[in-house]
Design a protein around this motif. Structure first.
Motif, mmCIF file in Angstrom:
data_model
loop_
_atom_site.group_PDB
_atom_site.id
_atom_site.type_symbol
_atom_site.label_atom_id
_atom_site.label_comp_id
_atom_site.label_asym_id
_atom_site.label_seq_id
_atom_site.Cartn_x
_atom_site.Cartn_y
_atom_site.Cartn_z
ATOM 1 N N GLN A 3 0.844 -1.179 0.000
ATOM 2 C CA GLN A 3 0.000 0.000 0.000
ATOM 3 C C GLN A 3 0.878 1.226 0.000
ATOM 4 O O GLN A 3 0.712 2.124 -0.803
ATOM 5 N N GLY A 4 1.860 1.249 0.941
ATOM 6 C CA GLY A 4 2.747 2.391 1.032
ATOM 7 C C GLY A 4 4.043 2.130 0.301
ATOM 8 O O GLY A 4 4.572 1.028 0.323
ATOM 9 N N GLU A 5 4.539 3.155 -0.360
ATOM 10 C CA GLU A 5 5.832 3.062 -1.029
ATOM 11 C C GLU A 5 6.683 4.206 -0.538
ATOM 12 O O GLU A 5 6.320 5.378 -0.702
ATOM 13 N N GLU A 6 7.822 3.897 0.074
ATOM 14 C CA GLU A 6 8.684 4.943 0.596
ATOM 15 C C GLU A 6 9.683 5.392 -0.468
ATOM 16 O O GLU A 6 10.082 4.625 -1.345
ATOM 17 N N ASP A 7 10.087 6.609 -0.302
ATOM 18 C CA ASP A 7 11.042 7.201 -1.235
ATOM 19 C C ASP A 7 11.888 8.197 -0.442
ATOM 20 O O ASP A 7 11.337 8.996 0.305
ATOM 21 N N PRO A 8 13.225 8.184 -0.518
ATOM 22 C CA PRO A 8 14.005 7.255 -1.343
ATOM 23 C C PRO A 8 14.124 5.887 -0.681
ATOM 24 O O PRO A 8 13.743 5.721 0.470
ATOM 25 N N GLN A 9 14.688 4.928 -1.378
ATOM 26 C CA GLN A 9 14.918 3.613 -0.782
ATOM 27 C C GLN A 9 16.048 3.681 0.218
ATOM 28 O O GLN A 9 16.051 2.942 1.209
ATOM 29 N N ALA A 10 17.034 4.543 -0.056
ATOM 30 C CA ALA A 10 18.167 4.700 0.852
ATOM 31 C C ALA A 10 18.557 6.164 0.890
ATOM 32 O O ALA A 10 18.453 6.884 -0.105
ATOM 33 N N LEU A 11 19.025 6.595 2.069
ATOM 34 C CA LEU A 11 19.396 7.991 2.268
ATOM 35 C C LEU A 11 20.601 8.039 3.197
ATOM 36 O O LEU A 11 20.568 7.433 4.268
ATOM 37 N N SER A 12 21.625 8.763 2.782
ATOM 38 C CA SER A 12 22.826 8.872 3.600
ATOM 39 C C SER A 12 23.114 10.341 3.852
ATOM 40 O O SER A 12 23.207 11.133 2.910
ATOM 41 N N ILE A 13 23.215 10.728 5.120
ATOM 42 C CA ILE A 13 23.428 12.134 5.467
ATOM 43 C C ILE A 13 24.465 12.239 6.583
ATOM 44 O O ILE A 13 24.843 11.245 7.203
ATOM 45 N N GLN A 14 24.902 13.462 6.859
ATOM 46 C CA GLN A 14 25.827 13.725 7.957
ATOM 47 C C GLN A 14 25.031 14.068 9.211
ATOM 48 O O GLN A 14 23.921 14.627 9.142
ATOM 49 N N GLU A 15 25.620 13.741 10.322
ATOM 50 C CA GLU A 15 25.011 14.090 11.607
ATOM 51 C C GLU A 15 24.718 15.596 11.642
ATOM 52 O O GLU A 15 25.527 16.409 11.187
ATOM 53 N N GLY A 16 23.567 15.940 12.162
ATOM 54 C CA GLY A 16 23.192 17.348 12.253
ATOM 55 C C GLY A 16 22.292 17.797 11.112
ATOM 56 O O GLY A 16 21.547 18.777 11.250
ATOM 57 N N GLU A 17 22.353 17.082 9.989
ATOM 58 C CA GLU A 17 21.493 17.435 8.855
ATOM 59 C C GLU A 17 20.075 16.910 9.094
ATOM 60 O O GLU A 17 19.843 16.054 9.958
ATOM 61 N N ALA A 19 16.721 14.865 7.706
ATOM 62 C CA ALA A 19 16.414 13.746 6.813
ATOM 63 C C ALA A 19 14.925 13.772 6.501
ATOM 64 O O ALA A 19 14.098 13.872 7.417
ATOM 65 N N THR A 20 14.610 13.684 5.228
ATOM 66 C CA THR A 20 13.205 13.668 4.801
ATOM 67 C C THR A 20 12.922 12.405 4.020
ATOM 68 O O THR A 20 13.635 12.076 3.068
ATOM 69 N N MET A 21 11.894 11.690 4.452
ATOM 70 C CA MET A 21 11.464 10.474 3.766
ATOM 71 C C MET A 21 10.013 10.644 3.364
ATOM 72 O O MET A 21 9.231 11.238 4.104
ATOM 73 N N ASN A 22 9.675 10.110 2.213
ATOM 74 C CA ASN A 22 8.326 10.254 1.703
ATOM 75 C C ASN A 22 7.640 8.900 1.558
ATOM 76 O O ASN A 22 8.294 7.877 1.400
ATOM 77 N N CYS A 23 6.333 8.943 1.613
ATOM 78 C CA CYS A 23 5.544 7.722 1.500
ATOM 79 C C CYS A 23 4.329 8.042 0.648
ATOM 80 O O CYS A 23 3.652 9.056 0.872
ATOM 81 N N SER A 24 4.054 7.187 -0.329
ATOM 82 C CA SER A 24 2.832 7.340 -1.104
ATOM 83 C C SER A 24 2.000 6.085 -0.936
ATOM 84 O O SER A 24 2.537 4.990 -0.740
ATOM 85 N N TYR A 25 0.700 6.245 -0.968
ATOM 86 C CA TYR A 25 -0.181 5.102 -0.789
ATOM 87 C C TYR A 25 -1.304 5.159 -1.810
ATOM 88 O O TYR A 25 -1.432 6.143 -2.538
ATOM 89 N N LYS A 26 -2.112 4.101 -1.858
ATOM 90 C CA LYS A 26 -3.030 3.975 -2.996
ATOM 91 C C LYS A 26 -4.498 4.203 -2.646
ATOM 92 O O LYS A 26 -5.242 4.783 -3.421
ATOM 93 N N THR A 27 -4.927 3.706 -1.490
ATOM 94 C CA THR A 27 -6.353 3.762 -1.187
ATOM 95 C C THR A 27 -6.631 4.764 -0.074
ATOM 96 O O THR A 27 -5.723 5.209 0.616
#
Lengths: 114, 116
Positions: A3-17, A19-27
């Motif tokens: 139902q949910g699809e996250e984006d991105p699949q992987a994320l690499s950042i430095q401490e202090g930054e 982080a944004t993750m997204n999720c899309s769903y269908k119903t």
């Protein structure tokens, strides 16, 4: 089925930054939840946002929900190495919400480098 | 600090053998879920129970998998016979009703199953 699809699949950042993750769903949904999974562990509930809410905060976490676009985002501010984990969104279908079952996406693997 | 417990944590077995995984849900939670997690498929719901009664097991291969809740403190997931494609991490989660049709789930640490 997913139902949910996250984006991105992987994320690499430095401490202090941030982080944004997204999720899309269908119903249509009753609510959307975000979970975290540390390597080799079970999932841990982070935050829940209901379909009539647009934004929610919990500590360094900020979740938004746009039901018109069927999408949600999870923002982790001032990230720490300990935030390194996989993050999953989970939705309950509107007509199945009373049953309690959730459908999980495949997750975003976040790596926070010290 | 109440937690969901699962045993065993790791299981290596040969194809054709029976595997039984156990879960102790959090006391007071009335819903128990079984999930399977693999790299390819992600987290899949296999079955779940409410007040010990099975609500849905459509995610489970019926010919070899069975799930039961003999009492409120124990849920079991059995695979007989096991196959290499069953290799995965199996999670149990217990849940409770929050409000307005919302449930929250608490996951156990999982059983890592390897079938050779």
């Amino acid at each position: 089925s997913q139902q949910g699809e996250e984006d991105p699949q992987a994320l690499s950042i430095q401490e202090g930054e941030n982080a944004t993750m997204n999720c899309s769903y269908k119903t249509s949904i009753n609510n959307l939840q975000w979970y975290r999974q540390n390597s080799g562990r079970g999932l841990v509930h982070l935050i829940l946002i209901r379909s009539n809410e647009r934004e929610k905060h919990s500590g360094r976490l900020r979740v938004t929900l746009d039901t018109s676009k069927k999408s949600s985002s999870l923002l982790i501010t001032a990230s720490r190495a300990a935030d390194t984990a996989s993050y999953f969104c989970a939705t309950d279908a509107l007509n199945g919400g009373s049953q309690g079952n959730l459908i999980f996406g495949k997750g975003t693997k976040l790596s926070v480098k010290p | 600090d109440a937690r969901v417990t699962q045993t065993p944590r790791h299981k290596v077995t040969e194809m054709g053998q029976e595997v039984t995984m156990r879960c102790q849900p959090i006391l007071g939670h009335n819903t128990v879920f079984w999930y399977r997690q693999t790299m390819m498929q992600g987290l899949e719901l296999l079955a779940y129970f409410r007040n010990r009664a099975p609500l849905d097991d459509s995610g489970m291969p019926k010919d070899r998998f069975s799930a039961e809740m003999p009492d409120a403190t124990l849920a079991t997931l059995k695979i007989q016979p096991s196959e290499p494609r069953d290799s995965a991490v199996y999670f149990c989660a217990s849940g409770f009703y929050r409000d307005r049709g919302t449930y929250e789930q608490y996951f156990g640490p999982g059983t890592r199953l390897t079938v050779t």
